[in-house]
Design a protein around this motif. Structure first.
Motif, PDB file in Angstrom:
ATOM      1  N   MET A   1      30.088 -16.426 -49.393  1.00  0.00           N
ATOM      2  CA  MET A   1      29.136 -16.915 -50.691  1.00  0.00           C
ATOM      3  C   MET A   1      29.006 -15.809 -51.629  1.00  0.00           C
ATOM      4  N   GLY A   2      29.070 -15.839 -52.904  1.00  0.00           N
ATOM      5  CA  GLY A   2      28.823 -14.808 -53.944  1.00  0.00           C
ATOM      6  C   GLY A   2      27.280 -14.376 -53.994  1.00  0.00           C
ATOM      7  N   GLU A   3      27.196 -13.671 -54.962  1.00  0.00           N
ATOM      8  CA  GLU A   3      25.538 -13.226 -55.255  1.00  0.00           C
ATOM      9  C   GLU A   3      24.868 -14.394 -55.577  1.00  0.00           C
ATOM     10  N   ILE A   4      23.569 -14.476 -54.896  1.00  0.00           N
ATOM     11  CA  ILE A   4      22.680 -15.587 -55.214  1.00  0.00           C
ATOM     12  C   ILE A   4      21.654 -15.097 -56.032  1.00  0.00           C
ATOM     13  N   ARG A   5      21.409 -15.765 -57.048  1.00  0.00           N
ATOM     14  CA  ARG A   5      20.291 -15.261 -58.338  1.00  0.00           C
ATOM     15  C   ARG A   5      19.560 -16.581 -58.282  1.00  0.00           C
ATOM     16  N   SER A   6      19.924 -17.735 -58.127  1.00  0.00           N
ATOM     17  CA  SER A   6      18.994 -18.776 -58.532  1.00  0.00           C
ATOM     18  C   SER A   6      19.266 -19.674 -57.482  1.00  0.00           C
ATOM     19  N   ILE A   7      17.942 -20.299 -56.781  1.00  0.00           N
ATOM     20  CA  ILE A   7      18.144 -21.017 -55.747  1.00  0.00           C
ATOM     21  C   ILE A   7      17.509 -22.518 -56.075  1.00  0.00           C
ATOM     22  N   VAL A   8      17.955 -23.589 -55.632  1.00  0.00           N
ATOM     23  CA  VAL A   8      17.148 -24.911 -55.832  1.00  0.00           C
ATOM     24  C   VAL A   8      16.970 -25.442 -54.586  1.00  0.00           C
ATOM     25  N   ILE A   9      15.884 -25.741 -54.224  1.00  0.00           N
ATOM     26  CA  ILE A   9      15.460 -26.355 -52.903  1.00  0.00           C
ATOM     27  C   ILE A   9      14.924 -27.767 -52.882  1.00  0.00           C
ATOM     28  N   LEU A  10      15.562 -28.760 -52.349  1.00  0.00           N
ATOM     29  CA  LEU A  10      14.877 -29.948 -52.177  1.00  0.00           C
ATOM     30  C   LEU A  10      14.081 -30.142 -51.007  1.00  0.00           C
ATOM     31  N   THR A  11      12.864 -30.768 -50.613  1.00  0.00           N
ATOM     32  CA  THR A  11      12.279 -30.924 -49.622  1.00  0.00           C
ATOM     33  C   THR A  11      11.989 -32.401 -49.383  1.00  0.00           C
ATOM     34  N   GLY A  12      11.989 -32.897 -48.308  1.00  0.00           N
ATOM     35  CA  GLY A  12      11.837 -34.469 -47.834  1.00  0.00           C
ATOM     36  C   GLY A  12      10.870 -34.648 -46.969  1.00  0.00           C
ATOM     37  N   ALA A  13      10.730 -35.767 -46.322  1.00  0.00           N
ATOM     38  CA  ALA A  13       9.670 -36.014 -45.264  1.00  0.00           C
ATOM     39  C   ALA A  13       9.603 -35.131 -44.196  1.00  0.00           C
ATOM     40  N   GLY A  14      10.855 -34.956 -44.028  1.00  0.00           N
ATOM     41  CA  GLY A  14      11.165 -33.975 -42.705  1.00  0.00           C
ATOM     42  C   GLY A  14      10.439 -32.642 -42.416  1.00  0.00           C
ATOM     43  N   VAL A  15      10.088 -32.012 -43.712  1.00  0.00           N
ATOM     44  CA  VAL A  15       9.211 -30.836 -43.798  1.00  0.00           C
ATOM     45  C   VAL A  15       7.806 -30.978 -43.466  1.00  0.00           C
ATOM     46  N   SER A  16       7.200 -32.211 -43.740  1.00  0.00           N
ATOM     47  CA  SER A  16       5.775 -32.696 -43.827  1.00  0.00           C
ATOM     48  C   SER A  16       5.614 -33.198 -42.267  1.00  0.00           C
ATOM     49  N   ALA A  17       6.705 -33.781 -41.754  1.00  0.00           N
ATOM     50  CA  ALA A  17       6.601 -34.712 -40.394  1.00  0.00           C
ATOM     51  C   ALA A  17       5.954 -33.746 -39.132  1.00  0.00           C
ATOM     52  N   GLU A  18       6.193 -32.539 -39.237  1.00  0.00           N
ATOM     53  CA  GLU A  18       5.418 -31.773 -38.159  1.00  0.00           C
ATOM     54  C   GLU A  18       4.206 -31.220 -38.413  1.00  0.00           C
ATOM     55  N   SER A  19       3.505 -31.713 -39.788  1.00  0.00           N
ATOM     56  CA  SER A  19       2.267 -31.675 -39.917  1.00  0.00           C
ATOM     57  C   SER A  19       1.430 -33.059 -39.651  1.00  0.00           C
TER      58      SER A  19
END
Length: 234
Positions: A1-19
Motif C-alpha cells: 500500500m502506498g502513502e495514504i493521505r486521504s481516507i473515506v470510511i463507510l459505516t453501516g448498522a454493524g457499527v451501532s449494533a453493539e450499542s
C-alpha cells in the motif's frame, strides 16, 4: 500500500449494533415487527402517516438511551488525530458518531434527531415526538414535519460530496455494512476505479467482500480500534 493521505470510511448498522441499535435485516425484513415497506417508504407515509410517525417517535426516543461503543470512539479518535483528509460517510441515522466526537461526517441517509418541514424545506434538530403534528420551528406551519430520514426510493444526501471524496481517496474502508443497499454498496468499486486501496471490516463477509483488497471479520468494537491504532502508528 502506498502513502495514504486521504481516507473515506463507510459505516453501516454493524457499527451501532453493539450499542443496542437494531437493523431491519436482523429480523428477515422486519424492523421492530414492522415490514420496511410499511414504515420506511414515501408511499407508507402517504398511506398511514400516524403509523410511520409513531414508529419513528419510538426509534427517536430509543436512540437517545443508547451510548457510543468502542468502534465509534476509535473512529472519533482517528478523526481527531489523522492529519490528512478524512471523511466518514454513515448509513446510520443515529447520532452515536457525533456523540463519540466525530466531526468529518456525512449522514447519507439522514438523521433520526432531525425533522424536515415539507412546507418550507427547513431541517431542525428534534428530540421529541412528531406524531402530535407540531409546528415547524422555522416557518410555524403545523402538521407538515416528517422524520429527516431517507426512505427507500428516495435519494441519499450529499452524493456529489461523497463521490468527490471517493475519487480522491487513497484508502476506502467499509465497516459494518451488508454490501446490499445501493448506492453505498457501489462505493468500493468507485474507490477502486480511482486507485484506492480497499478494506472491509465486518462481522462476516458482506455481499461485496470480493471487491475488497483485504477483509477482516469480527465485531466492530474489536476490529475498528485495532485498525485505527495501526493507522495512527503509521
Amino acid at each position: 500500500m502506498g502513502e495514504i493521505r486521504s481516507i473515506v470510511i463507510l459505516t453501516g448498522a454493524g457499527v451501532s449494533a453493539e450499542s443496542g441499535i437494531d437493523t431491519f435485516r436482523d429480523g428477515g425484513g422486519l424492523w421492530e415487527q414492522h415490514r420496511v415497506e410499511d414504515v420506511a417508504t414515501p408511499e407508507a407515509f402517504a398511506r398511514d402517516p400516524d403509523l410511520v410517525q409513531r414508529f419513528y417517535d419510538m426509534r427517536r426516543a430509543a436512540i437517545q438511551t443508547k451510548q457510543p461503543n468502542a468502534a465509534h470512539d476509535a473512529l472519533a479518535r482517528l478523526d481527531a488525530q489523522w492529519t490528512g483528509e478524512l471523511l466518514i460517510v454513515t448509513q446510520n441515522v443515529d447520532d452515536l458518531h457525533e456523540r463519540a466526537g466525530a466531526r468529518r461526517l456525512i449522514h447519507m441517509h439522514g438523521e433520526h434527531l432531525k425533522a424536515w418541514c415539507t412546507a418550507c424545506d427547513a431541517r431542525s434538530s428534534w428530540l421529541g415526538p412528531l406524531g402530535d403534528r407540531p409546528a415547524c420551528p422555522a416557518c410555524g406551519v403545523a402538521g407538515l414535519l416528517r422524520p429527516d430520514v431517507v426512505w427507500f426510493g428516495e435519494m441519499p444526501y450529499r452524493m456529489e460530496d461523497i463521490y468527490r471524496a471517493l475519487n480522491r481517496a487513497d484508502l476506502f474502508v467499509s465497516i459494518g455494512t451488508s454490501g446490499a443497499v445501493y448506492p453505498a454498496a457501489g462505493f468500493v468499486r468507485e474507490a477502486r476505479a480511482s486507485g484506492a486501496a480497499t478494506l472491509e471490516l465486518n462481522m462476516e463477509p458482506s455481499q461485496g467482500t470480493h471487491w475488497f483488497d483485504a477483509a477482516r471479520h469480527g465485531p466492530a468494537s474489536a476490529l475498528v480500534p485495532a485498525w485505527v491504532a495501526e493507522m495512527l502508528e503509521e
